[in-house]
Design a protein around this motif. Structure first.
Motif: not given
Lengths: 391, 164
Positions: A203-215, A310-315, A333-339
């Motif tokens: 069987v074929n496997e597919y990449e899961s398409e998910r959403s994230g949290d952004a601030v 794990n939220s994506f923080v856009i400052l 350090a608290k695991n937020y991804d920052i741009l």
């Protein structure tokens, strides 16, 4: 009610009369007669205080749109109508229509509350002043740059379906791998060519398409005087926030918003159009007129307290305060991804002050780039163009 | 821009008024006229900067005195002198129109009619009083007019508001 001009003419006449009597000369009295005639003749002409009806097409506009406001003035006499959009004046004979076109250059809310109407008769002797209480407001939303796809996306996704390819396998469109058939797998996933080649069900496997949290963390605090520069930074920052929230909500992310300006304000993460409208509504009222004494600590506290790790923080910040650096480190350090998107107004001038500012900013950005993604945004260029070339 | 143009024109009228008044001033009261013009010009300058309406009324009052001085200095005034005086007052009235109605853009023809028609009417009234000796003398007529105006004023006072 009579005008000041009427009272002045009356006073002049009295003064001239007494002067004539005092000097025993008829000349001052003769000089007073035209003023008296004006007062009398002016009252003989028709005067009907004006009433005004104001209409406009829509309630919501975007920066750069043109607003057409129509005024219908009824009455007879001179009039001046003042409202939040400015003033119109002229002479009305029974009915007159005006059309005013206004370029909406800045986002914000124009409250159409009071309509001040001043009517005056033909000789300027009688005046009627009225204030009509109006209802309604015109909302001018910040200009949004449309972009089909950005490089920016949350690194970590949630379990809900969205637009971003996750490392997890699951339902999706993007082909990922082939594996052996397990009971329960859908018949639609069977790769018949691979099955024939290997002689067992594949069987074929597919990449899961998910959403994230952004601030989106918008920092428009004002530390110095210089309303023009701060105004520019504010406008560009708000437009950037509007563009990003539109993109992120469209790509099925959960979007939250923190505003650091004259006060601190935030919106809990929500999905779709609700997030978009909530944030845009908040952006409409964003101001930075007063000097701010709010430390960046507040923003850090709100993000870490109300938004999931794990939220994506856009400052979006011009990086004018030094406490931002430490806060970014702590959030990471608290695991937020920052741009960090930093709008800048520094010109290409070669004077000493500009050179110092440039050097200081360069050092600052270089230090921030050690632990976060930083976009140095010269506001001369559209944000989308800058983000398009970002890797 | 339009308002600025109207206002510039208004000061041209005022300048014409001062020049005409000075041109007919006899030498014995010339100095007094110059002082009055200087005072009113002082108020004009203040009005230019402060933009307070009261200053406008102050310089109009002094400007009215400017036209009175040369004619008061004359021993006998005939109808021709009166006609000249009222003609000289026309630029002042035009100045008042231009300044007062500049906030509404442009004054209408009827406004000019109201202001400028007052001059021939005044001449007729003054001629009737002095030369046709209607009602005895000028002071009686003046007092009558004042009485009429004050009553008229009291009657009309705030009548517009009541009708609202």
């Amino acid at each position: 009610m009579h005008t000041r001009l009427f009272h002045a003419f009356l006073l002049y006449s009295v003064i001239l009369l007494f002067l004539g009597l005092l000097l025993q000369s008829p000349v001052p009295i003769f000089a007073a007669i035209p003023l008296l005639w004006i007062m009398v003749i002016a009252h003989l002409f028709r005067f009907e205080p004006v009433s005004v009806k104001r209409t406009h097409e829509n309630r919501r506009y975007v920066e750069g749109d043109k607003l057409t406001v129509r005024y219908e003035v009824k009455g007879h006499g001179y009039f001046e109508v003042k409202d939040e959009l400015g003033s119109i004046s002229g002479f009305a004979e029974n009915s007159r229509k005006f059309k005013r076109k206004i370029n909406l250059d800045e986002f914000g809310v124009i409250k159409l509350e009071n309509l001040e109407i001043i009517s005056e008769d033909i000789g300027g002797m009688q005046v009627v002043k009225r204030t009509v209480r109006g209802k309604g407001e015109i909302k001018i939303y910040p200009k949004i740059e449309y972009v089909r796809k950005f490089v920016i996306k949350p690194k970590r996704t949630r379990s809900l379906l969205g637009d971003y390819h996750s490392r997890r396998k699951g339902l999706g469109m993007e082909f990922s791998d082939i594996r052996e058939y397990n009971p329960g797998d859908s018949m639609r996933w069977i790769n018949w060519k691979a099955t024939a080649r290997r002689n067992k069900m594949m069987v074929n496997e597919y990449e899961s398409e998910r959403s994230g949290d952004a601030v989106i963390l918008l920092d428009v605090r004002r530390f110095y005087k210089g309303s023009e520069e701060y105004g520019k930074i504010l406008r560009h920052s708000v437009r950037a926030a509007a563009t990003l929230v539109t993109y992120l909500s469209r790509t099925k992310n959960r979007v939250g918003f923190v505003l650091l300006g004259e006060t601190v304000d935030w919106i809990y993460p929500t999905y779709g159009k609700r997030a978009l409208y909530l944030v845009l509504e908040k952006l409409l009222h964003t101001k930075s007129r007063k000097l701010s004494h709010i430390p960046f600590e507040y923003a850090k506290f709100i993000v870490s307290r109300f938004f999931p790790p794990n939220s994506f923080v856009i400052l979006i910040s011009p990086l004018l305060s030094w406490d931002i650096d430490d806060a970014i480190v702590e959030l990471m350090a608290k695991n937020y991804d920052i741009l960090v998107i930093s709008p800048s107004l520094i010109t290409e001038d070669s004077d000493f002050a500009t050179a110092i500012l440039k050097a200081e900013r360069y050092v600052r950005l270089r230090r921030l780039r050690l632990y976060a993604t930083v976009v140095d945004w010269n506001v001369k260029y559209p944000l989308t163009k800058v983000l398009m070339v970002m890797r | 821009m339009k308002i600025m143009k109207n206002r510039s024109l208004a000061y041209v009228y005022l300048a014409i008024y001062y020049i005409l008044s000075l041109a007919i001033t006899p030498p014995n009261v010339f100095f007094l006229s110059v002082i009055l013009i200087s005072v009113s010009l002082g108020f004009v300058a203040l009005y230019w900067y402060i933009k307070d309406e009261l200053l406008f009324y102050a310089y109009i009052l002094f400007s009215l005195f400017v036209v009175i001085v040369p004619f008061s200095a004359m021993r006998n005034i005939d109808a021709m002198d009166l006609a000249v005086m009222y003609t000289f007052m026309a630029p002042l009235l035009l100045h008042i129109i231009a300044i007062h109605f500049s906030r509404y853009g442009k004054a209408t023809k009827n406004t000019y009619l109201v202001y400028l028609s007052s001059l021939p009417l005044s001449l007729v009234l003054a001629y009737m009083v002095i030369y046709l000796n209607v009602a005895g003398n000028a002071y009686v007529i003046a007092a009558l007019i004042f009485g009429v105006v004050i009553i008229y004023y009291l009657l009309l006072k705030d009548s517009v508001f009541k009708s609202e």
